[in-house]
Design a protein around this motif. Structure first.
Motif, PDB file in Angstrom:
ATOM      1  N   THR A   1       5.178  -1.854   8.505  1.00  0.00           N
ATOM      2  CA  THR A   1       4.385  -0.633   8.568  1.00  0.00           C
ATOM      3  C   THR A   1       5.383   0.501   8.676  1.00  0.00           C
ATOM      4  OG1 THR A   1       2.550  -1.751   9.673  1.00  0.00           O
ATOM      5  CG2 THR A   1       2.600   0.642   9.803  1.00  0.00           C
TER       6      THR A   1
ATOM      7  N   THR B   1       6.345  -8.407   7.449  1.00  0.00           N
ATOM      8  CA  THR B   1       5.484  -7.249   7.237  1.00  0.00           C
ATOM      9  C   THR B   1       6.192  -5.977   7.680  1.00  0.00           C
ATOM     10  OG1 THR B   1       4.402  -7.360   9.412  1.00  0.00           O
ATOM     11  CG2 THR B   1       3.439  -8.672   7.637  1.00  0.00           C
TER      12      THR B   1
ATOM     13  N   THR C   1       0.848  -1.183   0.000  1.00  0.00           N
ATOM     14  CA  THR C   1       0.000   0.000   0.000  1.00  0.00           C
ATOM     15  C   THR C   1       0.886   1.236   0.000  1.00  0.00           C
ATOM     16  OG1 THR C   1      -1.716  -1.173   1.244  1.00  0.00           O
ATOM     17  CG2 THR C   1      -1.841   1.222   1.201  1.00  0.00           C
TER      18      THR C   1
ATOM     19  N   ILE D   1       3.864  -7.965   3.227  1.00  0.00           N
ATOM     20  CA  ILE D   1       2.831  -6.932   3.365  1.00  0.00           C
ATOM     21  C   ILE D   1       3.546  -5.652   3.781  1.00  0.00           C
ATOM     22  CG2 ILE D   1       0.764  -6.181   4.580  1.00  0.00           C
ATOM     23  CD1 ILE D   1       0.052  -9.099   5.002  1.00  0.00           C
TER      24      ILE D   1
ATOM     25  N   THR E   1       3.006  -1.494   4.218  1.00  0.00           N
ATOM     26  CA  THR E   1       1.958  -0.488   4.349  1.00  0.00           C
ATOM     27  C   THR E   1       2.573   0.841   4.763  1.00  0.00           C
ATOM     28  OG1 THR E   1       0.438  -2.223   5.093  1.00  0.00           O
ATOM     29  CG2 THR E   1      -0.257   0.053   5.416  1.00  0.00           C
ATOM     30  N   LYS E   2       2.224   1.899   4.041  1.00  0.00           N
ATOM     31  CA  LYS E   2       2.746   3.220   4.410  1.00  0.00           C
ATOM     32  C   LYS E   2       2.171   3.640   5.763  1.00  0.00           C
ATOM     33  CE  LYS E   2      -0.817   5.741   1.795  1.00  0.00           C
ATOM     34  NZ  LYS E   2      -1.065   6.672   0.683  1.00  0.00           N
TER      35      LYS E   2
END
Length: 358
Positions: free
Chosen positions: A339, A337, A168, A354, A356-357
């Motif tokens: 973040t 993952t 993302t 995964i 993610t911003k």
């Protein structure tokens, strides 16, 4: 004689059964464990604390929110109470002063023994600690990413992916061309590309203007951000754990290591939503498989900066938080993952991740 032996055996058996029964009763009525304070921000005897600092402290278990209030928590300058607001969420409490603290002053924070866990068990003893504010201290400022902050992944030489990842945010690659982005099954458009694995757009240096110009600026901003993080002076913590920070709870501040940093076990980053962490790592950063980096007390991934002079390697299924600024490469093993952001001055390698911003 046989009759006496039988009576004696019966007595022994009864005694054994009675002993077992007593042991069971002791287990069922064992004294519950008191909750404990597991992290404080600022830490005890901290100096140069920001005048706008939100005080935070975490417990070993969920607490009864009704017992976390202005009666059970106090902040004092000498004997004078400091006015403010007490909050509680999850396992972390916060105290936000009503006005900035006084520069160059010692403060004392206390949590009362009467604060109780969700099951009604009290702390058992008061917990107090001191800290000193700085002169014109406004807290550690975040690293400015400039236009590099427009990308969740930004690299110079390659972005390689083993499908299927879920990303993302936008991706950028420069000065390398689109052909050095692999494993994402790109669909080309004018000035960018898309992928079913990405909620966002992909940009590379050989795409039509203004993409190439924008990427040149972003890569320069990435280098500037790296140099800013690496050049921050006067660390609050030096060589913590001699580079092994597994199992620790890290409060806000500037951390410095002159060699490799490893995270072999779970790590907690604890602080408020405005706190900033900068980790200056002169060697590699290695996070072991399955390790979780957890945020506590409102800490935000966007305010955590991992400046890594060597390579950053995030292990299989590990859960990582923060902005990685690597002078070399960043590799995510299978199922890891992130973040945050992966900003590398060489390549970023993905494997069913995964990302993610923040």
């Amino acid at each position: 004689m046989n009759k006496l032996k039988k009576v004696f055996s019966t007595i022994i058996l009864s005694a054994v059964m009675l002993t077992v029964g007593c042991d069971n009763n002791d287990t069922s009525t064992s004294t519950p464990t008191n909750p404990a304070i597991t992290a404080k921000s600022p830490i005890n005897d901290a100096t140069n604390v920001a005048l706008n600092k939100t005080i935070s402290f975490s417990f070993s278990e969920a607490m009864d929110p009704e017992t976390i209030n202005a009666t059970t928590f106090s902040l004092k300058q000498g004997t004078t109470p400091v006015l403010g607001t007490v909050g509680y969420s999850g396992t972390t409490a916060t105290f936000t002063p009503s006005k900035p603290l006084t520069a160059g002053t010692v403060y004392s924070a206390t949590i009362s023994a009467t604060a109780k866990s969700a099951t009604g068990i009290s702390l058992g003893a008061n917990t107090s600690w001191n800290f000193t504010t700085g002169i014109n201290a406004q807290g550690l400022s975040a690293v400015g990413l400039g236009t590099a902050g427009n990308y969740v992944i930004l690299a110079k030489t390659a972005i390689n992916n083993s499908p299927t990842s879920i990303i993302t945010g936008d991706l950028g690659l420069s000065p390398a061309a689109t052909s050095y982005i692999t494993g994402l099954s790109l669909t080309n458009a004018t000035g960018y590309a898309t992928s079913a694995q990405i909620t966002g757009k992909i940009y590379a240096a050989d795409m039509v203007s203004p993409t190439s110009i924008n990427l040149t600026t972003a890569v320069n901003d990435m280098t500037t951000a790296y140099n800013d993080a690496a050049g921050r002076p006067t660390p609050n913590f030096s060589e913590l754990g001699t580079g092994n920070i597994g199992g620790k709870t890290l409060t806000e501040g500037l951390y410095k290591w002159t060699n490799t940093v490893t995270v072999p076990t779970n790590l907690i980053i604890s602080g408020s939503a405005t706190d900033v962490w900068i980790f200056q790592i002169a060697g590699d950063l290695t996070v072991s498989s399955g390790v979780k980096i957890t945020l506590s007390g409102g800490a935000q991934a966007k305010n955590i900066f991992w400046q890594v002079a060597g390579t950053a390697s995030i292990g299989t299924t590990a859960q990582f938080n923060g902005v990685i600024l690597s002078k070399t490469g960043i590799t995510f093993a299978t199922g890891a993952t992130l973040t945050g952001r992966a900003l590398a001055q060489t390549a970023v390698i993905l494997d069913k991740n995964i990302v993610t911003k923040p």
